[in-house]
Design a protein around this motif. Structure first.
Motif, PDB file in Angstrom:
ATOM      1  N   THR A 119       0.828  -1.211   0.000  1.00  0.00           N
ATOM      2  CA  THR A 119       0.000   0.000   0.000  1.00  0.00           C
ATOM      3  C   THR A 119       0.858   1.255   0.000  1.00  0.00           C
ATOM      4  OG1 THR A 119      -1.784  -1.134   1.187  1.00  0.00           O
ATOM      5  CG2 THR A 119      -1.774   1.279   1.253  1.00  0.00           C
ATOM      6  N   ALA A 120       1.877   1.274   0.869  1.00  0.00           N
ATOM      7  CA  ALA A 120       2.752   2.441   0.954  1.00  0.00           C
ATOM      8  C   ALA A 120       3.533   2.643  -0.340  1.00  0.00           C
ATOM      9  CB  ALA A 120       3.719   2.280   2.131  1.00  0.00           C
ATOM     10  N   ALA A 121       3.993   1.543  -0.943  1.00  0.00           N
ATOM     11  CA  ALA A 121       4.731   1.646  -2.202  1.00  0.00           C
ATOM     12  C   ALA A 121       3.850   2.244  -3.296  1.00  0.00           C
ATOM     13  CB  ALA A 121       5.238   0.270  -2.628  1.00  0.00           C
ATOM     14  N   PHE A 122       2.603   1.777  -3.374  1.00  0.00           N
ATOM     15  CA  PHE A 122       1.691   2.301  -4.392  1.00  0.00           C
ATOM     16  C   PHE A 122       1.441   3.790  -4.185  1.00  0.00           C
ATOM     17  CE2 PHE A 122      -2.675   3.279  -5.755  1.00  0.00           C
ATOM     18  CZ  PHE A 122      -2.545   3.010  -7.116  1.00  0.00           C
ATOM     19  N   LEU A 123       1.233   4.215  -2.939  1.00  0.00           N
ATOM     20  CA  LEU A 123       0.985   5.625  -2.658  1.00  0.00           C
ATOM     21  C   LEU A 123       2.178   6.485  -3.051  1.00  0.00           C
ATOM     22  CD1 LEU A 123      -0.837   5.402   0.809  1.00  0.00           C
ATOM     23  CD2 LEU A 123      -1.850   5.850  -1.446  1.00  0.00           C
ATOM     24  N   LEU A 124       3.400   5.969  -2.854  1.00  0.00           N
ATOM     25  CA  LEU A 124       4.594   6.730  -3.244  1.00  0.00           C
ATOM     26  C   LEU A 124       4.694   6.894  -4.755  1.00  0.00           C
ATOM     27  CD1 LEU A 124       7.446   5.470  -0.867  1.00  0.00           C
ATOM     28  CD2 LEU A 124       6.265   7.671  -0.837  1.00  0.00           C
ATOM     29  N   THR A 125       4.150   5.933  -5.494  1.00  0.00           N
ATOM     30  CA  THR A 125       4.240   6.038  -6.953  1.00  0.00           C
ATOM     31  C   THR A 125       3.267   7.063  -7.529  1.00  0.00           C
ATOM     32  OG1 THR A 125       2.576   4.318  -7.463  1.00  0.00           O
ATOM     33  CG2 THR A 125       4.855   3.594  -7.071  1.00  0.00           C
ATOM     34  N   LEU A 126       2.213   7.397  -6.807  1.00  0.00           N
ATOM     35  CA  LEU A 126       1.167   8.259  -7.372  1.00  0.00           C
ATOM     36  C   LEU A 126       1.673   9.660  -7.746  1.00  0.00           C
ATOM     37  CD1 LEU A 126      -1.953   7.245  -5.257  1.00  0.00           C
ATOM     38  CD2 LEU A 126      -1.351   6.573  -7.595  1.00  0.00           C
ATOM     39  N   PRO A 127       2.374  10.388  -6.836  1.00  0.00           N
ATOM     40  CA  PRO A 127       2.878  11.702  -7.269  1.00  0.00           C
ATOM     41  C   PRO A 127       3.917  11.588  -8.377  1.00  0.00           C
ATOM     42  CG  PRO A 127       3.713  11.134  -5.076  1.00  0.00           C
ATOM     43  CD  PRO A 127       2.656  10.132  -5.411  1.00  0.00           C
ATOM     44  N   VAL A 128       4.661  10.490  -8.397  1.00  0.00           N
ATOM     45  CA  VAL A 128       5.639  10.280  -9.467  1.00  0.00           C
ATOM     46  C   VAL A 128       4.919  10.122 -10.798  1.00  0.00           C
ATOM     47  CG1 VAL A 128       7.449   8.763 -10.338  1.00  0.00           C
ATOM     48  CG2 VAL A 128       7.297   9.227  -7.885  1.00  0.00           C
ATOM     49  N   ALA A 129       3.910   9.252 -10.828  1.00  0.00           N
ATOM     50  CA  ALA A 129       3.170   9.014 -12.067  1.00  0.00           C
ATOM     51  C   ALA A 129       2.434  10.274 -12.525  1.00  0.00           C
ATOM     52  CB  ALA A 129       2.175   7.878 -11.857  1.00  0.00           C
ATOM     53  N   TYR A 130       1.875  11.000 -11.575  1.00  0.00           N
ATOM     54  CA  TYR A 130       1.138  12.206 -11.943  1.00  0.00           C
ATOM     55  C   TYR A 130       2.057  13.207 -12.638  1.00  0.00           C
ATOM     56  CZ  TYR A 130      -1.940  16.234 -11.625  1.00  0.00           C
ATOM     57  OH  TYR A 130      -2.717  17.320 -11.930  1.00  0.00           O
ATOM     58  N   HIS A 131       3.239  13.408 -12.081  1.00  0.00           N
ATOM     59  CA  HIS A 131       4.164  14.361 -12.687  1.00  0.00           C
ATOM     60  C   HIS A 131       4.754  13.819 -13.989  1.00  0.00           C
ATOM     61  CE1 HIS A 131       3.915  16.362  -8.761  1.00  0.00           C
ATOM     62  NE2 HIS A 131       4.384  17.427  -9.371  1.00  0.00           N
ATOM     63  N   CYS A 132       4.902  12.500 -14.075  1.00  0.00           N
ATOM     64  CA  CYS A 132       5.373  11.922 -15.335  1.00  0.00           C
ATOM     65  C   CYS A 132       4.385  12.212 -16.456  1.00  0.00           C
ATOM     66  CB  CYS A 132       5.562  10.409 -15.194  1.00  0.00           C
ATOM     67  SG  CYS A 132       7.088   9.922 -14.361  1.00  0.00           S
ATOM     68  N   LEU A 133       3.108  11.990 -16.193  1.00  0.00           N
ATOM     69  CA  LEU A 133       2.084  12.169 -17.215  1.00  0.00           C
ATOM     70  C   LEU A 133       1.767  13.635 -17.469  1.00  0.00           C
ATOM     71  CD1 LEU A 133      -0.357   9.306 -16.195  1.00  0.00           C
ATOM     72  CD2 LEU A 133       1.056   9.386 -18.253  1.00  0.00           C
ATOM     73  N   TRP A 134       1.606  14.391 -16.423  1.00  0.00           N
ATOM     74  CA  TRP A 134       1.156  15.774 -16.550  1.00  0.00           C
ATOM     75  C   TRP A 134       2.301  16.731 -16.878  1.00  0.00           C
ATOM     76  CZ3 TRP A 134       2.088  20.153 -13.363  1.00  0.00           C
ATOM     77  CH2 TRP A 134       1.270  21.265 -13.634  1.00  0.00           C
ATOM     78  N   SER A 135       3.442  16.560 -16.198  1.00  0.00           N
ATOM     79  CA  SER A 135       4.544  17.503 -16.361  1.00  0.00           C
ATOM     80  C   SER A 135       5.488  17.129 -17.494  1.00  0.00           C
ATOM     81  CB  SER A 135       5.331  17.602 -15.044  1.00  0.00           C
ATOM     82  OG  SER A 135       6.419  18.494 -15.176  1.00  0.00           O
ATOM     83  N   LEU A 136       5.773  15.828 -17.648  1.00  0.00           N
ATOM     84  CA  LEU A 136       6.769  15.392 -18.622  1.00  0.00           C
ATOM     85  C   LEU A 136       6.172  14.714 -19.845  1.00  0.00           C
ATOM     86  CD1 LEU A 136       9.385  13.985 -16.083  1.00  0.00           C
ATOM     87  CD2 LEU A 136       9.308  16.269 -17.111  1.00  0.00           C
ATOM     88  N   GLY A 137       5.080  13.989 -19.674  1.00  0.00           N
ATOM     89  CA  GLY A 137       4.449  13.294 -20.783  1.00  0.00           C
ATOM     90  C   GLY A 137       5.198  12.032 -21.191  1.00  0.00           C
ATOM     91  N   PHE A 138       4.653  11.337 -22.164  1.00  0.00           N
ATOM     92  CA  PHE A 138       5.281  10.119 -22.692  1.00  0.00           C
ATOM     93  C   PHE A 138       6.425  10.546 -23.610  1.00  0.00           C
ATOM     94  CE2 PHE A 138       6.011   6.528 -25.375  1.00  0.00           C
ATOM     95  CZ  PHE A 138       5.685   5.418 -24.612  1.00  0.00           C
ATOM     96  N   GLN A 139       7.649  10.124 -23.270  1.00  0.00           N
ATOM     97  CA  GLN A 139       8.818  10.552 -24.024  1.00  0.00           C
ATOM     98  C   GLN A 139       9.555   9.348 -24.611  1.00  0.00           C
ATOM     99  OE1 GLN A 139      11.328  13.299 -21.883  1.00  0.00           O
ATOM    100  NE2 GLN A 139       9.599  14.439 -21.041  1.00  0.00           N
ATOM    101  N   ASP A 140      10.232   9.575 -25.743  1.00  0.00           N
ATOM    102  CA  ASP A 140      10.960   8.500 -26.416  1.00  0.00           C
ATOM    103  C   ASP A 140      12.260   8.994 -27.060  1.00  0.00           C
ATOM    104  OD1 ASP A 140       9.895  10.058 -28.377  1.00  0.00           O
ATOM    105  OD2 ASP A 140       8.907   8.437 -29.469  1.00  0.00           O
ATOM    106  N   ARG A 141      12.846  10.040 -26.487  1.00  0.00           N
ATOM    107  CA  ARG A 141      14.026  10.642 -27.122  1.00  0.00           C
ATOM    108  C   ARG A 141      15.253   9.738 -27.074  1.00  0.00           C
ATOM    109  NH1 ARG A 141      13.229  13.277 -22.245  1.00  0.00           N
ATOM    110  NH2 ARG A 141      14.989  13.247 -20.799  1.00  0.00           N
ATOM    111  N   THR A 142      15.303   8.813 -26.120  1.00  0.00           N
ATOM    112  CA  THR A 142      16.382   7.818 -26.068  1.00  0.00           C
ATOM    113  C   THR A 142      15.760   6.460 -25.749  1.00  0.00           C
ATOM    114  OG1 THR A 142      16.828   8.051 -23.690  1.00  0.00           O
ATOM    115  CG2 THR A 142      17.994   9.562 -25.184  1.00  0.00           C
ATOM    116  N   THR A 143      16.555   5.411 -25.933  1.00  0.00           N
ATOM    117  CA  THR A 143      16.052   4.065 -25.624  1.00  0.00           C
ATOM    118  C   THR A 143      15.687   3.945 -24.158  1.00  0.00           C
ATOM    119  OG1 THR A 143      17.406   3.117 -27.387  1.00  0.00           O
ATOM    120  CG2 THR A 143      16.606   1.616 -25.690  1.00  0.00           C
ATOM    121  N   ARG A 144      16.526   4.508 -23.274  1.00  0.00           N
ATOM    122  CA  ARG A 144      16.252   4.429 -21.837  1.00  0.00           C
ATOM    123  C   ARG A 144      14.964   5.149 -21.488  1.00  0.00           C
ATOM    124  NH1 ARG A 144      16.338   7.718 -17.749  1.00  0.00           N
ATOM    125  NH2 ARG A 144      17.184   9.424 -19.029  1.00  0.00           N
ATOM    126  N   VAL A 145      14.774   6.324 -22.039  1.00  0.00           N
ATOM    127  CA  VAL A 145      13.576   7.111 -21.735  1.00  0.00           C
ATOM    128  C   VAL A 145      12.331   6.415 -22.280  1.00  0.00           C
ATOM    129  CG1 VAL A 145      12.398   9.291 -22.169  1.00  0.00           C
ATOM    130  CG2 VAL A 145      14.836   9.276 -21.602  1.00  0.00           C
TER     131      VAL A 145
END
Length: 207
Positions: A119-145
């Motif tokens: 439960t705690a792990a999932f809650l920690l991922t939520l602000p990360v995912a939100y900023h990934c989607l909202w602030s950074l978006g889906f990116q593909d500029r490198t293989t790692r990204v």
């Protein structure tokens, strides 16, 4: 009089009967329920990927949690989530009697800890995912990204599938452990393609 007693007993038995799992109430087999849960998880992953790819990244942050920028926040929160998931996997192995070097049964706190770790792990991922989607978006500029973006979407699909499998006791016996192991593996891969890269390339800001 006899009929009345019989009816009362039947009513009481029906009232006390445990609620059936979704797979039982719908009449589908465990394998069918597994396939449906997997399909729903895949739909969640695809939906997140489509949103992240079509949404125009803002580059901003909603909340920093005391970190100097979005990337350090993501790196540290993902590291915390990964550590909790590793603890969850270890507690699960203990409960199943598969933890190397430990022969005694898992105590009650390990069972409860297993749930709270997840439960705690999932809650920690939520602000990360939100900023990934909202602030950074889906990116593909490198293989790692690109790999990181795909893994991020896959994580929530795998999480959805696992939560659905928990609702049925008719799926194949190995389904839930495999789903949990896959979920943990995806999160570790997310950490490897983001936090590990950040710490080894940028450093350790926020300490």
């Amino acid at each position: 009089m006899t009929n009345t007693t019989s009816n009362d007993e039947q009513t009481a038995a029906a009232t006390d009967a445990p609620a059936a799992h979704p797979a039982a109430t719908t009449g589908i087999t465990g394998v069918q329920f597994l396939l449906v849960a997997t399909a729903i998880g895949a739909a969640v992953s695809i939906s997140l990927g489509v949103y992240g790819n079509t949404h125009a990244p803002t580059g901003d942050r909603i909340v920093s949690f005391g970190f100097p920028a979005v990337l350090p926040m993501k790196a540290w929160l993902t590291t915390g989530a990964m550590a909790l998931v590793v603890a969850q996997v270890a507690s699960a192995m203990w409960m199943w009697g598969r933890l190397p070097g430990v022969s005694r049964p898992a105590p009650a706190w390990a069972v409860h800890g297993h749930r709270w770790f997840g439960t705690a792990a999932f809650l920690l991922t939520l602000p990360v995912a939100y900023h990934c989607l909202w602030s950074l978006g889906f990116q593909d500029r490198t293989t790692r990204v690109l790999l990181h973006s795909l893994l991020g979407c896959a994580f929530y699909g795998a999480f959805t599938t696992k939560m659905l499998l928990l609702r049925s006791d008719r799926v194949p016996a190995r389904s839930l452990p495999l789903a949990g192991g896959l979920l943990a593996t995806v999160l570790v891969a997310i950490w490897w393609t983001s936090s590990f890269w950040f710490f080894t390339t940028i450093g350790f800001p926020g300490i």
